[in-house]
Write an enzyme that holds these catalytic residues in place. Structure first.
Site, mmCIF file in Angstrom:
data_model
loop_
_atom_site.group_PDB
_atom_site.id
_atom_site.type_symbol
_atom_site.label_atom_id
_atom_site.label_comp_id
_atom_site.label_asym_id
_atom_site.label_seq_id
_atom_site.Cartn_x
_atom_site.Cartn_y
_atom_site.Cartn_z
ATOM 1 N N LYS A 169 5.924 60.567 146.254
ATOM 2 C CA LYS A 169 7.237 61.072 145.825
ATOM 3 C C LYS A 169 7.680 60.230 144.629
ATOM 4 O O LYS A 169 8.242 59.156 144.761
ATOM 5 C CB LYS A 169 8.288 60.948 146.928
ATOM 6 C CG LYS A 169 9.546 61.730 146.544
ATOM 7 C CD LYS A 169 10.826 61.098 146.982
ATOM 8 C CE LYS A 169 11.388 60.041 146.110
ATOM 9 N NZ LYS A 169 11.826 60.445 144.757
ATOM 10 N N GLU A 244 7.335 46.667 146.254
ATOM 11 C CA GLU A 244 7.371 46.039 144.920
ATOM 12 C C GLU A 244 8.790 46.235 144.420
ATOM 13 O O GLU A 244 9.173 47.346 144.051
ATOM 14 C CB GLU A 244 6.375 46.727 143.983
ATOM 15 C CG GLU A 244 4.916 46.606 144.396
ATOM 16 C CD GLU A 244 4.365 45.212 144.197
ATOM 17 O OE1 GLU A 244 4.930 44.446 143.396
ATOM 18 O OE2 GLU A 244 3.380 44.872 144.874
ATOM 19 N N CYS A 278 10.702 45.508 135.749
ATOM 20 C CA CYS A 278 10.953 44.667 136.929
ATOM 21 C C CYS A 278 10.596 43.208 136.633
ATOM 22 O O CYS A 278 11.210 42.292 137.163
ATOM 23 C CB CYS A 278 10.134 45.178 138.102
ATOM 24 S SG CYS A 278 8.403 45.390 137.693
ATOM 25 N N GLU A 378 19.947 41.839 138.949
ATOM 26 C CA GLU A 378 19.046 42.511 138.008
ATOM 27 C C GLU A 378 19.855 43.532 137.194
ATOM 28 O O GLU A 378 20.481 44.422 137.767
ATOM 29 C CB GLU A 378 17.961 43.225 138.805
ATOM 30 C CG GLU A 378 16.887 43.825 137.953
ATOM 31 C CD GLU A 378 15.835 44.555 138.793
ATOM 32 O OE1 GLU A 378 16.206 45.295 139.707
ATOM 33 O OE2 GLU A 378 14.644 44.367 138.494
HETATM 34 P P1 NAD Z 1 15.364 53.063 143.167
HETATM 35 O O1 NAD Z 1 15.177 52.043 144.230
HETATM 36 O O2 NAD Z 1 16.689 53.656 142.970
HETATM 37 O O3 NAD Z 1 14.371 54.307 143.425
HETATM 38 C C1 NAD Z 1 12.976 54.141 143.566
HETATM 39 C C2 NAD Z 1 12.423 55.349 144.307
HETATM 40 O O4 NAD Z 1 12.966 55.360 145.628
HETATM 41 C C3 NAD Z 1 12.790 56.691 143.678
HETATM 42 O O5 NAD Z 1 11.691 57.564 143.801
HETATM 43 C C4 NAD Z 1 13.947 57.158 144.545
HETATM 44 O O6 NAD Z 1 14.088 58.565 144.577
HETATM 45 C C5 NAD Z 1 13.516 56.625 145.913
HETATM 46 N N1 NAD Z 1 14.597 56.455 146.886
HETATM 47 C C6 NAD Z 1 15.929 56.305 146.650
HETATM 48 N N2 NAD Z 1 16.588 56.202 147.818
HETATM 49 C C7 NAD Z 1 15.675 56.283 148.817
HETATM 50 C C8 NAD Z 1 15.748 56.226 150.244
HETATM 51 N N3 NAD Z 1 16.888 56.074 150.881
HETATM 52 N N4 NAD Z 1 14.601 56.316 150.946
HETATM 53 C C9 NAD Z 1 13.400 56.457 150.316
HETATM 54 N N5 NAD Z 1 13.278 56.528 148.960
HETATM 55 C C10 NAD Z 1 14.396 56.428 148.225
HETATM 56 O O7 NAD Z 1 14.797 52.392 141.844
HETATM 57 P P2 NAD Z 1 14.830 52.973 140.382
HETATM 58 O O8 NAD Z 1 16.244 52.926 139.899
HETATM 59 O O9 NAD Z 1 14.083 54.263 140.350
HETATM 60 O O10 NAD Z 1 13.934 51.881 139.592
HETATM 61 C C11 NAD Z 1 14.428 50.660 139.171
HETATM 62 C C12 NAD Z 1 14.119 49.567 140.185
HETATM 63 O O11 NAD Z 1 12.726 49.506 140.447
HETATM 64 C C13 NAD Z 1 14.485 48.181 139.671
HETATM 65 O O12 NAD Z 1 15.144 47.455 140.687
HETATM 66 C C14 NAD Z 1 13.138 47.547 139.363
HETATM 67 O O13 NAD Z 1 13.109 46.148 139.413
HETATM 68 C C15 NAD Z 1 12.279 48.158 140.398
HETATM 69 N N6 NAD Z 1 10.872 48.093 139.994
HETATM 70 C C16 NAD Z 1 10.040 47.187 140.593
HETATM 71 C C17 NAD Z 1 8.718 47.079 140.179
HETATM 72 C C18 NAD Z 1 7.756 46.096 140.815
HETATM 73 O O14 NAD Z 1 6.556 46.242 140.623
HETATM 74 N N7 NAD Z 1 8.202 45.111 141.531
HETATM 75 C C19 NAD Z 1 8.247 47.894 139.162
HETATM 76 C C20 NAD Z 1 9.116 48.793 138.566
HETATM 77 C C21 NAD Z 1 10.434 48.881 138.992
#
Ligand code: NAD
Length: 474
Positions: A169, A244, A278, A378
């Site tokens: 997803k 992650e 990230c 962040e």
């Molecule tokens: P997010 O946590 O809002 O969403 C990530 C994914 O989770 C999306 O597909 C979203 O639809 C889904 N999601 C949202 N709510 C959910 C729930 N309740 N249950 C299951 N899935 C759910 O993150 P974002 O805004 O898309 O991305 C930015 C974040 O991602 C930043 O915090 C960044 O640091 C992190 N990130 C981490 C890494 C890493 O490798 N550590 C890499 C890239 C981004």
């Protein structure tokens, strides 16, 4: 204008059962570029069922067969590299500097994992037992928007190498990008049901993946807050979980560093991928007695980080992904000002002439205290916090005074001193005088200490996240 109305389930594109739609807006000019139909629980369940049915045969494929699938996935992605890049630019605001890296990286993870398979021992004697590493089952993969294709591929590669089937997803904000990825996956001709992809909201499709009993493992990349919710959802069925998550990575500039080089490196670590990384080195730790020198060096390096239209060659920072992200970054900039940090560059509002998109001024705060909100949370945009330290011990204390532990950065002219400092930073990876090339070698793991995550990606570390050891004694 693209309409994404289908999911990729059981080897084909199928019409969404869910009917809710979401507009896809260009971050560079705020125009409507597409619309995605969001899947519901029924779509998620159909994909999980397809993954479950495919698992019986796929889990028994040979290493050679899976290596061949990895090669085909690599080739299929690269075959449409130009299109991936164009859509990454349009839908996400990716800039030329980073697009190629991200898309080629997405392809490369498959080749790297193929290489890992060449030497990985799936079966080994341990005392009187034979221990065999078995695929864990159907993996649920949930990913963010900031490197949409790369993030999904990071997870597909080890899952396929392990013999797991997948329901992915991706972020709902990257539906055009991931539609092309789904077409590439289709081109690679893996058996039906091995990789499935459902568009949908996190709280609908993501939640279903986290809770469904036929999903054995969740690999999630995203924010720490959502990662915790996913982990809670996964607890009832005791799923294996890889997370992650976010970061607030320190970049320690040692007093022996060449400050002009360190400043160039610091802006690269902080602003690459429009600051939406990230691993961004968002806290720059500088010796207090050389702070003025660093300020000047940063101002000399800053013009290279031209903010502008991501379609234009030479643009180094594009817009942030959407209005929500823009407002969030603006709020943090205001918070920094209110908390008493000083602006060395940038600040609130649009850069001049760039009011038509979600553009943020590349912003550098100085006189930041590590207790300020801008140093603790962040921001996920092009905002760098410069923090002065007194001694090396002080620098390490500040670097580790965070809930996160994803990445660290060190600038020095003394590599052995750099290694010593790097080893004292509590983070999954530390780069000494080096940026963004973890993928150069196949086996290097990436992932977070503390609230930056659980588990690792890449190499045998990443592969084992999708395997369970089984001991057989006769
Ligand atoms: P997010 O946590 O809002 O969403 C990530 C994914 O989770 C999306 O597909 C979203 O639809 C889904 N999601 C949202 N709510 C959910 C729930 N309740 N249950 C299951 N899935 C759910 O993150 P974002 O805004 O898309 O991305 C930015 C974040 O991602 C930043 O915090 C960044 O640091 C992190 N990130 C981490 C890494 C890493 O490798 N550590 C890499 C890239 C981004």
């Amino acid at each position: 204008m693209r309409h994404i109305t289908q999911h990729y389930i059981n080897g084909g594109f199928t019409k969404s059962h869910g009917t809710e739609t979401m507009d896809l807006i260009s971050p560079a000019n705020k125009s409507l570029i597409g619309r995605v139909t969001l899947g519901d629980k029924e779509d998620a369940r159909a994909a999980i069922q397809a993954g479950k049915e495919a698992f019986a045969a796929f889990s028994r494929t040979s290493i050679a067969e899976r290596a061949e699938f990895l090669q085909r996935l690599h080739d299929a992605i690269l075959a449409r590299e130009a299109e991936h890049i164009a859509v990454r630019t349009e839908e996400y605001g990716g800039v030329p500097l980073h697009n190629k890296f991200s898309i080629q990286g997405a392809a490369k993870v498959f080749l790297n994992m193929k290489k890992t398979l060449e030497t990985y021992e799936f079966s080994r004697p341990v005392g009187q037992a034979r221990v065999t590493m078995k695929p864990v089952g159907v993996a649920g993969v949930i990913t963010p928007w900031n490197s949409a294709i790369f993030m999904v591929c990071n997870k597909l590669a080890p899952a396929i190498a392990a013999g797991c089937t997948v329901v992915a997803k991706p972020s709902e904000l990257s539906a055009i990008q991931t539609r092309i990825l789904a077409e590439c996956i289709h081109e690679a001709s893996l058996p039906a049901g091995v990789i499935n992809m459902v568009n949908g909201r996190g709280d609908v499709v993501g939640t279903e993946l986290a809770r469904h009993p036929d999903i054995s493992k969740i690999s999630f990349t995203g924010s720490t807050a959502v990662g915790k919710a996913v982990m809670r959802g996964a607890a009832d069925t005791v799923k294996r979980v890889t997370l992650e998550l976010g970061g607030k990575s320190p970049h320690i500039v040692l007093d022996d560093a060449d400050f002009d080089k360190a400043a160039v490196f610091a802006l690269e670590a902080a602003f690459r991928n429009n600051g939406q990384a990230c691993i961004a080195g968002s806290r720059l730790l500088v010796p207090a007695h050389r702070l003025e020198e660093m300020k000047n060096a940063l101002l000399r390096a800053l013009p290279a980080w031209k903010v502008g239209n991501p379609q234009e060659e030479g643009t180094a920072i594009g817009p942030v992904v959407n209005e929500k992200q823009y407002s969030r970054v603006q709020e943090y900039i205001q918070m920094g000002i209110s908390e008493g940090a000083d602006l060395l560059a940038g600040g609130k509002g649009y850069p001049q002439g760039l009011e038509s998109g979600w553009f943020v001024k590349p912003t550098i705060f100085v006189n930041v205290d590590n207790d300020m909100t801008i140093a603790r949370e962040e921001i996920f945009g092009p905002v760098l916090c410069v923090i002065a330290y007194k001694t090396e011990e002080d620098a390490i204390r500040i670097a580790n005074d965070t809930i996160y532990g994803l990445q660290g950065w060190v600038s020095t002219s003394d590599l052995s001193r750099g290694r010593d400092i790097a080893e004292r930073i509590e983070a999954g990876a530390v780069m000494v005088n080096k940026t963004f090339d973890l993928l150069d070698e196949a086996g290097i793991p990436a992932g977070g200490f503390k609230q930056s995550g659980i588990g690792r990606e890449f190499g045998s570390y990443g592969l084992e996240e999708y395997l369970e050891p089984q001991a057989v004694l006769i």
